[in-house]
Structures are given as C-alpha cells and as structure tokens.
Design a protein around this motif. Structure first.
Motif: not given
Length: 411
Positions: A50-51, A113-117, A163, A192-193, A380
């Motif tokens: 996420r970072s 990236i913002e939605r990956c987690v 972040l 965050d990751p 990711t």
C-alpha cells in the motif's frame, strides 16, 4: 469443452481475474502449464504494498548512473552481453522516469494502490487464508545516517497520500527488531501494507476458492490459442476448450502470444532471486535494505532473502553474484542461519517502460483481453487489477479510468 472466458495464466493476476469474472456470473476456465502460484507469483517478498504510491523509476542522477555502470552493486546488476539488446528498452524506461511522465504514472496507479489491501482482504476472508497474512507493515532500514535522514524527509512528504508510518532511530528500531545489529542506524516503519507468509500458497488458496465455486483449472499450453468464428480455442490436457473471450495474463510470457498476433508491446524482464535461511533468530517484520536492494521476510519456509534487479537474457541460467552480494550485506545487519536450498529460485518480473501494466482489450482482436506487466507489484495489484478488467469485460462502470492502462498507448 466450452466456457464463457478462458484466462491464460495461473499466477496472482490470472487467478484474481478469474475470480472476479466468476463473481460476475461468467463461466471461466483457468489454464496454465504449471499449477497455480508456481511461476513468478511463487517467489517474491510477500508485500501487499500500500505504501508504494510512486513507481520504481530509472535513476536519473549522474552519480547513481555511474555507480550502476560499474556493475558492482547488489541492488541492480546487468549482464554485459545482454546490455546492447536491452539498451532501447532502458532508454525508454529512463525517458518515462522523468518528473512529468513519472507523475502521470503515479496518478494513474494511485486508485489501484489505494485499494490493494482491501481487495486482498476480501479474497483472503472468502478463501479462509487469514493465517497467511500479517498486518504489522514492513520496515525500511538504513545503514547510513545521511540516507536515513533523506528517507525520513521523503516519508513525511507521503502524508498527502494518507499513509501511516513511524520514523525510528536506531534504539527504537531495535525495540521492534531486537536481533538487528548496531550497524543499522534507523528506519521507516510503514504501517499500512500487509505481508504474506507464503505468496505461492496464497495464490493456490485463491485458485482453490475459484475451483470450489465451479471454476475449471486446466493444464494447457497457451501458445495453442487460436481465433475462430465463435471466439477462441486452445488445447488442454483434457481436450479442446472453446470460449467467446480469452484473457492473456501470462506475465513475462505474454508477448509470446501477442507478437505473432501483430502486437509490439515493449515488455521488459527484470530478473530476481530468492533464498531461504534457517530461523536461528526471530524476525518479526519484513525488512527492506533500500541501499542494499534486498528484502528479508519471515516466511513459512524460513527467512526469505529476495534480491533487487538483474538485467540478463530471460532464459539465461541463474547467476548467484547478486544473491551473494545481498546475502553478505544482510548478514551484517541480521544473523541469518544456514541456507535451506541448494540453489536459489529465479523469477522474471514483467515490466513496461512507463511502469504501468496493460489492462484492457487487445485493440486488433475483439474478445481478447490483456492483464499483465505489473513489474514489482504483481502480488500487490493482482486482485485490484483483476477487478478492473472484470468490470470492463462485463460492462460495469470501472472504479477508475482504465485509459492509462490501455495497450493502445504503445500503438
């Protein structure tokens, strides 16, 4: 046999695409010569990153280019014999790493990236794979005080992306990782990751969820794919398979299908290695030595060391120079145990010079779709890019503009 959609490639990208299409009512067959999770998806640092809002760009500072040109670094190594063939791609990568195009790629990738987690969390819950996930982030560690200060300044600039992180001096870092040596002077703990303790088994677990929901997982050679009046067909171990649509999600092998069809997509390969070491001392977090260009990650198989980038012919035999350099640096900061495998694992990261994947339709062939080129962030971005493509294929409104990922940008 027949289905609605054939997905070629059983890595994280293909499996995620198959799951999202299946969830939208498509009958899907997932086809690969290998079992799910046995290719590039098998060997990585296990970061759901996420970072990493800014893509990994080509260095533009003269002193860094000179240092890499000497070919003595652990983070990037090249084969001199392969460099002439690679030069046009490297030049394009360098141009796309200028401030303006890099900013464009950063903006394009930000919604993914913002939605990956979140997208991983949904699949992890459905597949019952929470045992493989850690939610304690990862730590960027430094051996040079000057580099630490620079990295911490850069981290503070990342607050605009929402972040969360902790800036650590040497003592604070060793409170979180007591077995690190005094050579490490501090770090940045990205909160965050999430991390994965066995990326290959995560992909297998996602594929098992796909099969439990009625999806077909078949062995077959993607190179047998051909177009006919009804759509697409290829041979599998169980016989011919036909479908209206096909998705190429073959990572580094994607161009093997696309070039004969008349596409010239500049897919480059960044090779990388990993090795597992005995758990003689506890490692609580995944650690990235940015200067050294390697990651130490606690995995189910042992402590995994993953290397940076090797530019060499994709089919060249493994070369342990880069792994040995990274291992020597890693042993200076952490007491690695003995090697657990006789040979390192070698993987091939599929990369495009503008640092964005191809996600969308193949321009010249109706019913053919593309999802590959995720570079360092395949794990990711697998579920979120699978969602984006499935939305496009089924006529939904995409959650973000897919235009920056179109194959037509290379026309």
């Amino acid at each position: 046999m027949s289905c609605d959609t054939i997905v070629l490639g059983a890595g994280i990208i293909g499996v995620s695409t198959a799951l999202h299409l299946q969830a939208r009512g498509r009958r899907v067959a997932l086809v690969d010569l290998k079992a799910p999770g046995e290719g590039t998806s098998f060997g990585n640092a296990g970061l759901i990153e996420r970072s990493s809002v800014v893509p990994y760009a080509f260095p533009r500072e003269f002193w860094r280019l000179l240092r890499y040109g000497l070919n003595r670094q652990s983070d990037v190594r090249y084969s001199p014999a392969y460099l002439p063939k690679l030069a046009p791609w490297l030049y394009s990568f360098w141009r796309q790493s200028a401030p303006q195009p890099l900013a464009e790629s950063t903006r394009a990738l930000q919604p993914l990236i913002e939605r990956c987690v979140l997208e991983h969390d949904l699949l992890v819950e459905q597949a019952g794979l929470s045992r493989l996930i850690r939610a304690n982030g990862w730590i960027e560690v430094f051996r040079c005080p000057r580099a630490l200060r620079q990295a911490q300044r850069e981290a503070q600039a990342m607050t605009v992306y929402g972040l969360r992180f902790d800036l650590l001096d040497g003592a604070q870092l060793r409170e979180r990782e007591p077995n690190l040596s005094a050579e490490v002077c501090g770090g940045v703990h990205w909160l965050d990751p999430k991390t994965v303790s066995d990326p290959g088994n995560l992909v297998k677990g996602y594929a098992a969820l796909f099969a439990q929901r009625g999806g077909q997982v078949l062995k077959g050679d993607a190179r047998s794919l051909c177009q006919n009046a009804a759509g697409w067909q290829l041979m599998t171990a169980e016989g011919p398979l036909a479908a209206r649509e096909a998705v190429i999600a073959l990572g580094p092998e994607s161009n093997e299908l696309l070039q004969p069809l008349g596409y010239r997509i500049p897919l480059g390969i960044k090779r990388g290695y990993h090795m597992h070491y005995a758990h003689d001392r506890e490692l609580k977090h995944s650690l990235c030595d940015t200067q050294g260009g390697y990651v130490l990650a606690p995995m189910d198989q042992g402590i995994r060391l993953t290397t940076g980038i090797e530019f060499a012919a994709p089919d060249a035999p493994p070369n342990e120079i880069q792994l040995n350099r990274a291992e020597a640096l890693a042993r200076r900061i952490f007491p690695l145990g003995e090697r657990l495998e006789p040979q390192p694992w070698l993987g091939r990261r599929p990369c495009l010079p503008d640092m964005r994947p191809v996600i969308g339709p193949a321009p010249k062939h109706p019913g053919l779709w593309l999802n590959f080129g995720h570079a360092h962030h395949g794990l990711t971005l697998g579920p979120v890019s699978g969602r984006l493509l499935a939305e496009m294929m089924t006529g939904e409104s995409p959650f973000t503009d897919p235009a920056p990922f179109s194959a037509e940008r290379f026309a």
